[in-house]
Design a protein around this motif. Structure first.
Motif, PDB file in Angstrom:
ATOM      1  N   LEU A   9      10.133  40.989 -14.875  1.00 22.25           N
ATOM      2  CA  LEU A   9       9.236  40.927 -13.953  1.00 22.25           C
ATOM      3  C   LEU A   9       8.416  40.154 -13.704  1.00 22.25           C
ATOM      4  N   PHE A  10       8.232  38.926 -14.648  1.00 25.38           N
ATOM      5  CA  PHE A  10       6.937  37.792 -14.757  1.00 25.38           C
ATOM      6  C   PHE A  10       7.490  36.928 -13.728  1.00 25.38           C
ATOM      7  N   LEU A  11       8.585  36.844 -13.175  1.00 27.22           N
ATOM      8  CA  LEU A  11       9.785  35.770 -12.328  1.00 27.22           C
ATOM      9  C   LEU A  11       9.593  36.460 -11.160  1.00 27.22           C
ATOM     10  N   SER A  12       9.096  37.642 -10.970  1.00 33.16           N
ATOM     11  CA  SER A  12       9.750  38.721 -10.112  1.00 33.16           C
ATOM     12  C   SER A  12       8.237  38.620  -9.082  1.00 33.16           C
ATOM     13  N   PHE A  13       7.338  38.327  -9.439  1.00 31.15           N
ATOM     14  CA  PHE A  13       6.249  38.011  -9.600  1.00 31.15           C
ATOM     15  C   PHE A  13       5.778  36.968  -8.550  1.00 31.15           C
ATOM     16  N   LEU A  14       5.585  36.148  -9.850  1.00 29.71           N
ATOM     17  CA  LEU A  14       5.805  34.673  -9.764  1.00 29.71           C
ATOM     18  C   LEU A  14       6.525  34.540  -8.333  1.00 29.71           C
ATOM     19  N   PHE A  15       7.968  34.820  -7.688  1.00 29.89           N
ATOM     20  CA  PHE A  15       8.515  34.523  -6.430  1.00 29.89           C
ATOM     21  C   PHE A  15       7.486  34.882  -5.327  1.00 29.89           C
ATOM     22  N   ILE A  16       6.755  36.588  -5.364  1.00 29.98           N
ATOM     23  CA  ILE A  16       6.598  37.408  -4.195  1.00 29.98           C
ATOM     24  C   ILE A  16       5.772  36.531  -3.938  1.00 29.98           C
ATOM     25  N   GLY A  17       4.509  36.395  -5.236  1.00 32.09           N
ATOM     26  CA  GLY A  17       3.182  35.463  -5.209  1.00 32.09           C
ATOM     27  C   GLY A  17       3.541  33.923  -4.075  1.00 32.09           C
ATOM     28  N   ILE A  18       3.638  33.120  -4.946  1.00 30.81           N
ATOM     29  CA  ILE A  18       4.749  31.993  -4.408  1.00 30.81           C
ATOM     30  C   ILE A  18       5.154  31.964  -2.473  1.00 30.81           C
ATOM     31  N   ALA A  19       5.845  32.905  -2.114  1.00 27.15           N
ATOM     32  CA  ALA A  19       6.055  33.032  -1.287  1.00 27.15           C
ATOM     33  C   ALA A  19       5.049  34.170   0.202  1.00 27.15           C
ATOM     34  N   ALA A  20       4.404  34.584  -0.448  1.00 23.64           N
ATOM     35  CA  ALA A  20       2.786  35.374  -0.049  1.00 23.64           C
ATOM     36  C   ALA A  20       1.986  34.380   0.259  1.00 23.64           C
ATOM     37  N   ILE A  21       1.897  33.202  -0.361  1.00 21.51           N
ATOM     38  CA  ILE A  21       0.858  32.431  -0.140  1.00 21.51           C
ATOM     39  C   ILE A  21       2.015  31.097   0.273  1.00 21.51           C
ATOM     40  N   TYR A  22       3.238  30.907   0.908  1.00 20.84           N
ATOM     41  CA  TYR A  22       3.500  29.922   1.741  1.00 20.84           C
ATOM     42  C   TYR A  22       3.607  29.635   2.839  1.00 20.84           C
ATOM     43  N   ILE A  23       4.069  31.556   3.559  1.00 24.61           N
ATOM     44  CA  ILE A  23       3.819  32.167   4.314  1.00 24.61           C
ATOM     45  C   ILE A  23       2.089  32.590   5.206  1.00 24.61           C
ATOM     46  N   TYR A  24       1.736  32.430   4.455  1.00 24.61           N
ATOM     47  CA  TYR A  24       0.071  32.724   4.620  1.00 24.61           C
ATOM     48  C   TYR A  24      -0.475  30.913   4.658  1.00 24.61           C
ATOM     49  N   CYS A  25      -0.462  30.070   4.448  1.00 28.79           N
ATOM     50  CA  CYS A  25      -0.412  28.829   4.705  1.00 28.79           C
ATOM     51  C   CYS A  25      -0.058  27.687   5.636  1.00 28.79           C
ATOM     52  N   LEU A  26       1.184  28.292   6.305  1.00 30.27           N
ATOM     53  CA  LEU A  26       2.711  28.316   7.269  1.00 30.27           C
ATOM     54  C   LEU A  26       2.049  28.810   8.622  1.00 30.27           C
ATOM     55  N   LEU A  27       1.714  30.102   8.844  1.00 37.13           N
ATOM     56  CA  LEU A  27       1.324  30.254   9.258  1.00 37.13           C
ATOM     57  C   LEU A  27      -0.493  30.139  10.183  1.00 37.13           C
TER      58      LEU A  27
END
Length: 348
Positions: A9-27
């Motif tokens: 659960l911890f790693l799943s939420f961590l990867f989701i958060g990282i992906a969201a922050i990365y896409i937000y910053c990229l777009l």
């Protein structure tokens, strides 16, 4: 299992958060519009949000399961090494090596276990030796007590009865009445011999810091005062180990005890000398003897003499002729002092 669930659960939420922050910053979109982008943007007809969510879950749970299995395999490897250590004092080279810190810790545990094992073995051996020594001391004390009580009570009463019967038979009188008295007198005298043999057997086997020749002389002089037959002896000082002297002294007790009880001898000769590097101990009597096939040659006492002779590296020879007597002879190598010249030659 709880650790795997929590880690997944911890790693799943961590990867989701990282992906969201990365896409937000990229777009470079506002926060509200970036959330809609997760649903509008598609990849192979799959919304980007669903794709990121599934990928994060797969990565999170996959890494959690992989690390758990890796940790379990490491635990099994360490357990196997510790099990091998408990089964043997040394751990062989294993194909599974760990980090230097873990290896050092296992080596330290190995040294501690080996040291403690040796200490426990030494303590156990010392305790067993001390217990055996205590038991032997108690056996010797009990034998001395029994010998003393038998000598002070039964032996003295037998002697008094023998003297009384001798005085009665010497007065003469009716020959028919004297026969049973003489028979009883012989029975009492035989009982005296049996008692003296028993007392001799109960005598402690330790020489008490005396040489074998000194111990034998003391034993034979004391025995001469208590028996009616003639005892002659020739004893020399012979260099033997302490164990060999104790065994030979016990052999002398066994042999003399058998002579008292069975030989009916009038003369006993005891010899202890050294000839040609051999210590020779011999007891010869002129008693009734026995045949080898009548069962007496394999009696417990003589068999014990043979076994004791073998234990000290010697040999025992028993020769008996009916109506002529018995010879018991024990031979064993003497202990020679080491030649200093031989030591110098060896060291050179």
């Amino acid at each position: 299992m709880k650790a795997i669930i929590g880690r997944g659960l911890f790693l799943s939420f961590l990867f989701i958060g990282i992906a969201a922050i990365y896409i937000y910053c990229l777009l470079n979109l506002p926060l509200k519009e970036s959330w809609f982008a997760f649903y509008k943007l598609k990849f192979a007809d799959v919304p980007l949000g669903i794709l990121i969510l599934n990928t994060s879950l797969i990565l999170g749970w996959g890494i959690a399961i992989w690390t758990a299995s890796l940790g379990r395999s490491k635990e099994k490897a360490i357990e196997q090494r510790l099990t091998d250590l408990m089964d043997s004092e040394k751990i062989g080279d294993s194909n599974k090596r760990f980090s230097p810190r873990v290896d050092r810790a296992i080596d330290t545990v190995s040294d501690v276990i080996v040291t403690q094992r040796k200490s426990l073995q030494r303590i156990t051996d010392e305790r067993a030796e001390a217990q055996d020594k205590l038991i032997q001391e108690r056996i010797v004390q009990e034998r001395q007590r029994l010998a003393r009580e038998l000598h002070d009570s039964v032996s003295q009463q037998l002697f008094a009865a023998s003297m009384l019967l001798s005085a009665i038979t010497e007065q003469g009188g009716d020959s028919e009445a004297q026969k049973p008295l003489r028979l009883v007198e012989r029975m009492v005298q035989q009982a005296q011999l049996e008692m003296r043999a028993l007392l001799l057997h109960l005598r402690p086997a330790a020489l008490n810091n005396k040489s074998l020749a000194e111990g034998l002389e003391e034993l034979l002089v004391e025995l001469k005062e208590k028996v009616t037959f003639d005892i002659r002896f020739r004893l020399e000082e012979v260099e033997l180990s302490k164990g060999a002297e104790d065994h030979l002294f016990r052999i002398a007790q066994e042999t003399l005890s058998n002579t008292l009880r069975h030989a009916q001898a009038t003369e006993v000769n005891v010899l202890f000398v050294e000839r040609d590097g051999l210590a020779i101990f011999r007891v010869q009597d002129n008693g009734i003897g026995f045949r080898e096939n009548d069962g007496k040659g394999g009696s417990y006492g003589l068999q014990n003499v043979k076994e004791r002779a073998i234990e000290i590296g010697g040999s025992c020879k028993i020769v008996s002729v009916p109506s002529q007597g018995t010879i018991v002879e024990v031979k064993l190598p003497t202990r020679k002092e080491e030649d200093p010249n031989d030591q110098d030659t060896t060291s050179g």
